[in-house]
Design an enzyme around this catalytic site. Structure first.
Site, PDB file in Angstrom:
ATOM      1  N   GLU A  15       0.842  -1.177  -0.133  1.00  0.00           N
ATOM      2  CA  GLU A  15      -0.134   0.063   0.008  1.00  0.00           C
ATOM      3  C   GLU A  15       0.949   1.123   0.026  1.00  0.00           C
ATOM      4  OE1 GLU A  15      -2.823   0.292  -0.746  1.00  0.00           O
ATOM      5  OE2 GLU A  15      -3.451   2.222  -0.443  1.00  0.00           O
TER       6      GLU A  15
ATOM      7  N   GLU B 246      -0.352   9.227  -6.547  1.00  0.00           N
ATOM      8  CA  GLU B 246       0.960   8.211  -6.130  1.00  0.00           C
ATOM      9  C   GLU B 246       1.243   7.519  -7.461  1.00  0.00           C
ATOM     10  OE1 GLU B 246      -0.835   7.880  -1.581  1.00  0.00           O
ATOM     11  OE2 GLU B 246      -1.237   6.236  -3.173  1.00  0.00           O
TER      12      GLU B 246
ATOM     13  N   ASP C 216      -6.394   3.800   2.428  1.00  0.00           N
ATOM     14  CA  ASP C 216      -5.917   2.508   3.402  1.00  0.00           C
ATOM     15  C   ASP C 216      -7.391   1.542   3.553  1.00  0.00           C
ATOM     16  OD1 ASP C 216      -4.201   4.291   5.722  1.00  0.00           O
ATOM     17  OD2 ASP C 216      -3.769   3.884   3.615  1.00  0.00           O
TER      18      ASP C 216
HETATM   19  N1  LIG Z   1     -15.644  12.596   0.489  1.00  0.00           N
HETATM   20  C1  LIG Z   1     -15.537  11.317   0.028  1.00  0.00           C
HETATM   21  N2  LIG Z   1     -16.271  10.277   0.054  1.00  0.00           N
HETATM   22  C2  LIG Z   1     -15.943   8.922  -0.249  1.00  0.00           C
HETATM   23  N3  LIG Z   1     -14.918   8.748  -0.627  1.00  0.00           N
HETATM   24  C3  LIG Z   1     -13.920   9.562  -0.534  1.00  0.00           C
HETATM   25  C4  LIG Z   1     -13.920  10.863  -0.308  1.00  0.00           C
HETATM   26  N4  LIG Z   1     -13.061  11.521  -0.396  1.00  0.00           N
HETATM   27  C5  LIG Z   1     -12.041  10.618  -0.469  1.00  0.00           C
HETATM   28  N5  LIG Z   1     -12.705   9.358  -0.977  1.00  0.00           N
HETATM   29  C6  LIG Z   1     -11.883   8.129  -1.387  1.00  0.00           C
HETATM   30  O1  LIG Z   1     -10.746   8.102  -0.261  1.00  0.00           O
HETATM   31  C7  LIG Z   1      -9.458   7.811  -0.946  1.00  0.00           C
HETATM   32  C8  LIG Z   1      -8.572   8.665  -0.454  1.00  0.00           C
HETATM   33  O2  LIG Z   1      -7.284   7.636  -0.771  1.00  0.00           O
HETATM   34  P1  LIG Z   1      -5.935   8.034  -0.094  1.00  0.00           P
HETATM   35  O3  LIG Z   1      -5.416   9.432  -0.711  1.00  0.00           O
HETATM   36  O4  LIG Z   1      -5.145   6.880  -0.613  1.00  0.00           O
HETATM   37  O5  LIG Z   1      -6.340   8.407   1.211  1.00  0.00           O
HETATM   38  P2  LIG Z   1      -5.179   7.706   2.461  1.00  0.00           P
HETATM   39  O6  LIG Z   1      -4.109   7.512   1.967  1.00  0.00           O
HETATM   40  O7  LIG Z   1      -5.314   8.745   3.593  1.00  0.00           O
HETATM   41  O8  LIG Z   1      -5.846   6.360   3.280  1.00  0.00           O
HETATM   42  C9  LIG Z   1      -9.912   8.647  -2.768  1.00  0.00           C
HETATM   43  O9  LIG Z   1      -9.220   8.005  -3.580  1.00  0.00           O
HETATM   44  C10 LIG Z   1     -11.418   8.038  -2.659  1.00  0.00           C
HETATM   45  O10 LIG Z   1     -11.681   6.811  -3.315  1.00  0.00           O
HETATM   46  O1  LIG Z   2       3.943   7.786   6.531  1.00  0.00           O
HETATM   47  P1  LIG Z   2       3.813   7.490   7.708  1.00  0.00           P
HETATM   48  O2  LIG Z   2       4.643   8.835   9.032  1.00  0.00           O
HETATM   49  O3  LIG Z   2       3.735   6.190   8.247  1.00  0.00           O
HETATM   50  O4  LIG Z   2       2.037   7.850   7.961  1.00  0.00           O
HETATM   51  C1  LIG Z   2       0.910   7.559   7.220  1.00  0.00           C
HETATM   52  C2  LIG Z   2      -0.137   8.406   7.253  1.00  0.00           C
HETATM   53  O5  LIG Z   2      -0.933   7.825   6.237  1.00  0.00           O
HETATM   54  C3  LIG Z   2      -1.906   7.069   6.834  1.00  0.00           C
HETATM   55  O6  LIG Z   2      -1.967   5.786   7.200  1.00  0.00           O
HETATM   56  C4  LIG Z   2      -3.146   7.330   5.943  1.00  0.00           C
HETATM   57  O7  LIG Z   2      -3.014   6.582   4.870  1.00  0.00           O
HETATM   58  C5  LIG Z   2      -2.151   8.047   8.198  1.00  0.00           C
HETATM   59  O8  LIG Z   2      -3.154   7.395   9.174  1.00  0.00           O
HETATM   60  C6  LIG Z   2      -0.782   8.247   8.569  1.00  0.00           C
HETATM   61  O9  LIG Z   2      -0.801   9.534   9.212  1.00  0.00           O
HETATM   62 MG   LIG Z   3      -3.374   6.062   0.389  1.00  0.00          MG
END
Ligand SMILES: Nc1ncnc2c1ncn2[C@@H]1O[C@H](COP(=O)(O)OP(=O)(O)O)[C@@H](O)[C@H]1O
Ligand SMILES: O=P(O)(O)OC[C@H]1O[C@](O)(CO)[C@@H](O)[C@@H]1O
Ligand SMILES: [Mg+2]
Length: 465
Positions: free
Chosen positions: A271, A301, A444
């Site tokens: 991931e 990404e 995630d």
């Molecule tokens: N308002 C929203 N409602 C539903 N899904 C959302 C919303 N905003 C973002 N998302 C989903 O969440 C994903 C965010 O992915 P990512 O940037 O990898 O988040 P993180 O790395 O914080 O887990 C987006 O690609 C989309 O699919």
């Molecule tokens: O790069 P790091 O410090 O491991 O953090 C990952 C960040 O991405 C997330 O896992 C979301 O994808 C956050 O919860 C966290 O703060």
């Molecule tokens: Mg992500």
């Protein structure tokens, strides 16, 4: 309840290993312009504007932070920038008032999600586990943390496994869509609700399995069906003790080989997160991608990764126009170059899975894994956290976004082109939550839900053959 949800409510046939990154997420909601102006404070606006253009890749001082936050709001992309853990910067962030604290890091978020999805066993590992951090894991029988005692592998709940490690806190700044601020003669308006992560990078945080546990990795690999690895974005080019990124990346390859040594069928998913250091970004691709089976990432990404592989034009196109066919082209490049089982891409408007045709899973069954992932994401976006499977009704009742049918149409038309005749391209529209409680960890959530669904389906299909 909808057929799809029933279809996946049983993950009890799946066991998983998770490593490496867990942290505390301290969330601050920037609801109104005054909240952003409060961070801008009395910075000289000219200085701030030129710092925004300078685009610092590490946050060394408050001005770096505010400039990258504003840049992120304007970009509409989810962004994570590492900080330099100096006493000044720590006290600057510690002086802020946060709205809530949650478990964070891919391992933290995914552990708690999967523990309520009734997986058979979740073995979650992080090189640092402080007492406070251990208390943020769900207290669930199926969620354990691996340690070693008297040469033996011990699997106990995280709450019973903590060490006297440093507590790692990432600061998460969540902002809504259309939040506007003005600086001199420019106005910045957030294109969509998103989050900015100021990621802590303690010197003694090393992305690795501790020496005394390494000898048990093959045993752990035998206990599980799959693994999700994450956190490589925290690897630095060099450390004060002389170790380098190559040392930790070589180590990570050895970890994967050990996990697979007694279980060659073990599927490993990587991931991604946003990787600001372009040298580390390229190294993660070169070192880790050849050894994993599936990858999950958002569209920024994948654009950044293929840029580091030399596809700068395609990368620019994705970052600028988010064209679906460019994302598919980029996914195919990664699939081919690293002989992956599958590439899963999540964007605001869709979740897509691309794999070679000929696998034992049908497109329908792949589609259902993505459907479930959208329900997880919209539930988490609405509630902030998913605490019981009952919560999933919220996600289920969130409609697909308005571009859904068009996107499915485009994906369909691309998949029948000659260039993609050997590929399954499965796309499911996202269920966008208008004013999400928070967005951190949604990717995630999507990736882990889709990947565990894929593994569960694989196991069911194999048991039928
Ligand atoms: N308002 C929203 N409602 C539903 N899904 C959302 C919303 N905003 C973002 N998302 C989903 O969440 C994903 C965010 O992915 P990512 O940037 O990898 O988040 P993180 O790395 O914080 O887990 C987006 O690609 C989309 O699919
Ligand atoms: O790069 P790091 O410090 O491991 O953090 C990952 C960040 O991405 C997330 O896992 C979301 O994808 C956050 O919860 C966290 O703060
Ligand atoms: Mg992500």
């Amino acid at each position: 309840m909808d057929e799809i949800y029933r279809h996946f409510e049983d993950f009890s046939n799946v066991s998983i290993f998770l490593a490496y990154n867990v942290n505390v997420d301290a969330l601050k909601y920037l609801k109104y312009p005054k909240d952003v102006y409060g961070l801008i404070g009395d910075f000289n606006e000219e200085e701030l504007i030129s710092k925004i253009e300078e685009y610092p890749r590490v946050i060394e001082n408050p001005l770096d932070f505010v400039s990258r936050l504003i840049h992120a709001m304007r970009s509409g992309k989810p962004v994570e920038v590492p900080i330099k853990n100096t006493p000044e910067l720590d006290s600057y962030f510690n002086s802020m008032v946060y709205d809530e604290e949650r478990i964070g890091g891919q391992v933290g978020i995914i552990s708690n999600l999967l523990s309520i999805l009734n997986l058979k066993k979740i073995i979650a590992y992080s090189p640092i586990l402080s007492k406070k951090q251990s208390q943020m894991f769900n207290n669930s029988e199926n969620l354990v943390f691996p340690t070693e005692f008297n040469g033996k592998l011990v699997l106990k709940k995280p709450i019973d496994s903590f060490g006297n490690d440093e507590l790692k806190i990432n600061r998460i700044f969540e902002y809504p869509e259309n939040l506007s601020i003005s600086l001199k003669n420019i106005t910045v308006t957030s294109k969509r609700a998103n989050r900015f992560i100021a990621a802590s990078r303690p010197e003694n945080l090393r992305i690795e399995v501790h020496e005394n546990l390494k000898s048990h990795l093959s045993k752990i690999g035998k206990m599980v069906d799959c693994a999700i690895l994450s956190g490589f974005q925290a690897i630095k080019q060099s450390y004060l003790d002389g170790k380098t990124s190559d040392y930790y990346l070589d180590n990570a390859i050895e970890d994967i080989k050990l996990l697979k040594s007694q279980n060659p069928d073990l599927k490993v998913h990587l991931e991604f997160a946003s990787i600001q250091d372009i040298i580390i970004r390229k190294k993660i691709a070169d070192y880790i991608l050849p050894h994993v089976d599936c990858i999950g990432m958002d569209e920024a990404e994948i654009a950044n990764i293929i840029n580091s592989l030399g596809y700068s034009e395609l990368s620019e196109g994705i970052l600028k126009n988010s064209r679906l066919e460019d994302v598919i082209k980029a996914s195919k490049i990664l699939l081919e170059q690293y002989n992956l089982d599958g590439v899963q891409i999540h964007t605001l408007y869709y979740i897509m899975y691309i794999c070679k045709k000929g696998g034992i899973l049908s497109e329908e069954s792949l589609e259902k894994t993505l459907e479930f992932a959208t329900i997880l994401a919209s539930t988490k976006a609405s509630l902030g956290e998913i605490n019981t499977t009952k919560d999933l009704e919220v996600g289920l009742n969130t409609p697909y976004n308005k571009h859904g049918n068009l996107l499915k149409e485009i994906a369909k038309n691309i998949s029948i082109q000659k260039e993609y005749e050997k590929y399954n391209i499965v796309l499911v529209p996202s269920r966008i939550v208008k004013n999400p409680k928070s967005t951190v960890g949604l990717g995630d959530t999507i990736s882990s839900g889709a990947f565990v669904g894929y593994i569960s389906e694989l196991k069911k299909a194999k048991s039928k053959n």
